[in-house]
Write an enzyme that holds these catalytic residues in place. Sequence first.
Site, PDB file in Angstrom:
ATOM      1  N   ASP A 250      51.780  23.926  31.827  1.00  0.00           N
ATOM      2  CA  ASP A 250      50.345  24.154  31.719  1.00  0.00           C
ATOM      3  C   ASP A 250      49.763  24.169  33.134  1.00  0.00           C
ATOM      4  O   ASP A 250      50.430  23.755  34.095  1.00  0.00           O
ATOM      5  CB  ASP A 250      49.719  23.045  30.873  1.00  0.00           C
TER       6      ASP A 250
ATOM      7  N   LYS B 124      26.765  27.212  25.605  1.00  0.00           N
ATOM      8  CA  LYS B 124      27.650  27.103  26.768  1.00  0.00           C
ATOM      9  C   LYS B 124      29.031  27.576  26.353  1.00  0.00           C
ATOM     10  O   LYS B 124      29.507  27.262  25.256  1.00  0.00           O
ATOM     11  CB  LYS B 124      27.720  25.649  27.237  1.00  0.00           C
TER      12      LYS B 124
END
Length: 1245
Positions: free
Chosen positions: A393, A683
Amino acid sequence: MTWTSWCCWTKWRDSSESERKLVSNLPYEGLKPKNQPNRRYAGNAIKTTKYSFWSFIPMNLYEQFHRWANLYFVGIAVLNFVPAVNAFQPQVALIPICIILSLTAIKDAWEDFRRYQSDRQLNGMTCLIYSRSQRSFVERRWKDVRVGDFVRVLSNEIIPADILLLHTSDPNGVCHMETANLDGETNLKQRKVVPGFSSTNSSFEPLNFSSIVVLSEKLSTTGFGIENLLLRGCTVRNTADASGIVVYAGHETKSMLNNNRLRYKRSKLEKKMNTEVLFCVLLLICMCLIVAVGHAIWLQTFSSVPIYFVPNSDGTFTSAVLSGVFMFLTMIILLQVMIPISLYLSIELVKMGQVFFITQDADLYDEEKDTRVQCRALNITEDLGQIQYIFSDKTGTLTENKMVFRRCTIMGTEFPHEENGEFRCRITAVDGGNVFSALTQSWFLFPAHFSGFFTEMLIACQLVINQPVSENHNVIYTEAVDFCVVAQETEVIPDHTLVQLMEEEEAKPYLDFFLAMAICNTVVVSTETARRQRVRPSSHSLLVTVRASEMGESEPIHMDPTDSPVYDVPTFSGSVQGPDEGVNSPSNCRATTGRVQAGSSSVAPEEVCYEAQSPDEAALVHAAKAYGFTLLERTPDHVTVRLPSGKVLEFKVLDVLSFDSIRRRMSIIVRHPRSKEIIMYTKGADSGIMERLDVAIKTQTDLDMYAKDGLRTLCFAKKVVSEQAYMAWQVKRQEAMSAISKKEELLMDTADDMENNLTLLGATGIEDRLQENVPETIQALREAGIQVWVLTGDKLETAVNIAYSCKLLDQRDLVFTFNMENKGACKTMLNGILQELLRNGSLESEASIGLVIDGRSLSMLLDDDLQMQFVQLCTRCRSVLCCRATPLQKSRVVTLLRRRLKVMTLAIGDGANDVNMIQAADVGVGISGQEGMQAVMASDFAISRFKHLKKLLLVHGHWCYTRLANMIIYFFYKNVAYVNLLFWYQFFCGFSGTAMIDYWFMIFFNLIFTSSPPIMFGIMDREVSAYMLLQLPELYKRGQHAGGYRRSTFWIAILDAFYQSLVCFFVPYWTYAGSDIDIFTLGIPMNTVSLFTIILHLAIEIKSWTVVHWVIMVGSVIVYFVVSLVFSALCVSCNPPSDPYWLVQEQVADPMFYLVCILTTVVALLPRYTLHALRGTLVPSDHLKARQKDQLPPHHRDRWLREYRSLKELCASFPSMSSSTVPQDTTQSPSTPTAPLSSSTRVQN
């Protein structure tokens, strides 16, 4: 009153329990258990042990007999009780398997005893239970809690059972709960009191509770759900007290139902070892067949029955053929040691030792987090030395996941916040001068942005500096150091231009932007003094601790700023984080609230703490606060924000549309306290916001610039909703929430209906810096032959920028980018690249190939018809970067490569979205980072920094694999070499199954005399030092290709065992040929020389000698002679009619015995020693060369390494040059450790 629950984990309990009804226990207090209404439900006592006192022996034996090797040896022991085929005393045959089973049982019993102690400690914890007789909450143990009891939990206490929340001290009926012990999440979750039950102004009285609680999977509009339950194992935070009724207890609680055991993995080496065991079984059968046939032929050579043959009970004699069958079974008993009975137990002990040394490695210890490497899967340590592909990741794994607000764009105007990026005060050495220097330098760099707290830091440092400090003193400035380290995460230096624009009359767009940043999040605000973090010393009382070597204890120095010199330092209107914040929850930030005004130099002393679900949200809230928009309070019903003017606005929360990975955005719908308008602030990622804009402002250019700079981007938007539109939408929302089927889809549809026609307010750029030594780690892993992939959910531009920063991609790489809209274009590009690579074969040798794939293209490439071409292209790429990848796509990529290429894979991540990837890989590594502990709980190994992966693989992985592979090969050799002594003797005893070695010596040989050396060999042998393994990552490649455990290595060891057994048998046999010695006198020198040969064989294989090696090797020989002498002196009638009484004493008194031992051992080991000498001289391995270089003086060794690296970089710059051209030490032989590490090229100093 009746409530109905649709608890999501009810289906995991008893399937026959469609409904669960419970009532209060108070009316039935004092009655016998059989009269209790809730008696059929489980109690709260926990039992995680596998055994009880009475069930231990049968259950443990049942588990051990699942291993077929144990069944094999038990069958052999039982077979020895058959008179016609027994090889020795039946009772003696049981000793080896009984010892192995007993040792394993002792190990299992100890592990279960530790579980028992843990259960006892947990069950003995105390909690508050309401008592009817005392009319108050009284202290009871957890195990005494029952379903239907009323329990009160105080702040920071652990919840003892699953409790239906009926009352809290919070006026809004909210209780905050931390679920870190349950799911690893460190953020706080809100739980609400059951609607309509408890009044906010009334006290809770359990005696007045007369309702029936019904828990069912059926939905009820008047019911309660998971939002009303406090779960066992979680911790109450920021709430003085919470009370409720127990609905699930003990093993029926969610925490216990989710308490899955660690998954079992079989290592690649263990799978290959089982194949070698089968080969040994076939070899055993062949040897027994030879003896059986030989015995039948030998019987047929007699014209008449010899007088020493014993007839059957009926006076007849067994036929030759039947005798051969019986002899086959007898030889299986006699040669059973061919199958290493103690190998499995020895492997477990070796792995336990390896795990101990891994966890104790100081280089893998993280002082900041006070964590060591964790080995959660004890049976795959050797797989760390065979990794070929790493899938990583990005956020929190390669980067810090400590977000710093860097830039923003509002209404098309970009504000760089350059000072905020430059303010990085890092202290690496803790001493008075360095601390003071670092603080003062930062002060003069940004004189207008520091608070009074910073002044106190300077005062503290100056005070200690003025004290005489010797070299033996260790001065610790806790407050000063921690302040500088954490300030960069929470300090936000406002942009002066933006501050001036906000003061103008037409500043509404700017105000809306920061208002959206302050309230459109899930941040929880707390001002409680009882916190999970340690409380920072007051700003008026600074504590500096000085530890001196001559002082017995720390002496605190309390300082009062009123007694200190006055420094004219303007204050900083941002946030200040306490030094101990974030220890348990890195995203928890304590801040002093303040407001931004021109010329303002004062900061309000009030303190708030922000509990953020992610570091992104914490950074945004702190940025908004730096501009005066301070989030003061958040409840389910309202959000309170203080404006730059000092006024406080309380927004009524109408609804919250939570973030999900599909929409990639979140929204909050509020009613403005002044205009009474219904406003939705949204958002999210640019891909989730831009397509839904009604009024778009030219912001995309700034977003692209942020992405190229490696910043994480978020867009903020706004929408004013009319009353009629909101009421119509609210009806649809309620219908979706009440739906039984397809509830998630309906909720998502309602969110999509509302989140359209948005007005863009602006966007932010947040920096997530690389962790320490990430580029160096990736470079070392590549040199070790490991392919490194990065799978991230970030947008393509951001991920590519980070990829170049961490050296995953190089500027000289030929990078192909897959960012296609349709499958046809993706397939065309894929085939075109493959054809070009096949047609132009020199392309790969001239330039490294990189591959960048976005999430949409990745889903196409993972389709069945493109998988083969995709894998073919990936094998030709040096680097692969997958962007916008979902957790499912990550796991599919790992699974595809692991299955198609048959390679060893490792996945590493730090968040919940990495769990699928970690579980899909052969080895899963979790990083204990900022996103909870889900990745750690699902992993096989856990580290705290990505850089630790370098030593974990290149050093410990290499050691574990090499040691275990060598030990297993040695184990097979040892058993075959010893068993063959009995096999060769059959040719001289009529294949009668007679043994010339006493049975007790045969048992002691494997269980005592030769058991410790191979275990020591598997734990402590060190072929190459850690320093050389880190400097020469190429040495790791041998494990990737199973270089330490090949099939050829196994058969060479078996052939060597046959040769050595021939020597150990025939040299003593020919020495004593023609003499009148008895059978055991002949067996004693054979047994002795076999021990010497096996021990010295291991001595040849050992690469590094320590005191432990000498003690165990020499100790094994001493133990052999001591036991032999004692046994021979005491064994008067141990094995009638023949007994080895005093035979060892007679042998050790004979000089011929020593001559035989020396001569036989030399002849037996001469081929192996000669082979090692010739191989080390003529064709030395890379590891041998590295070991030779490591033995040089340090300055010569380091000079050689520098020359080697320089020439390697030169070769990398010119691919046409031979990769084998490496520097040679001018004082040593022309060989160097790399792959290949030899060349005729010579570099002069």
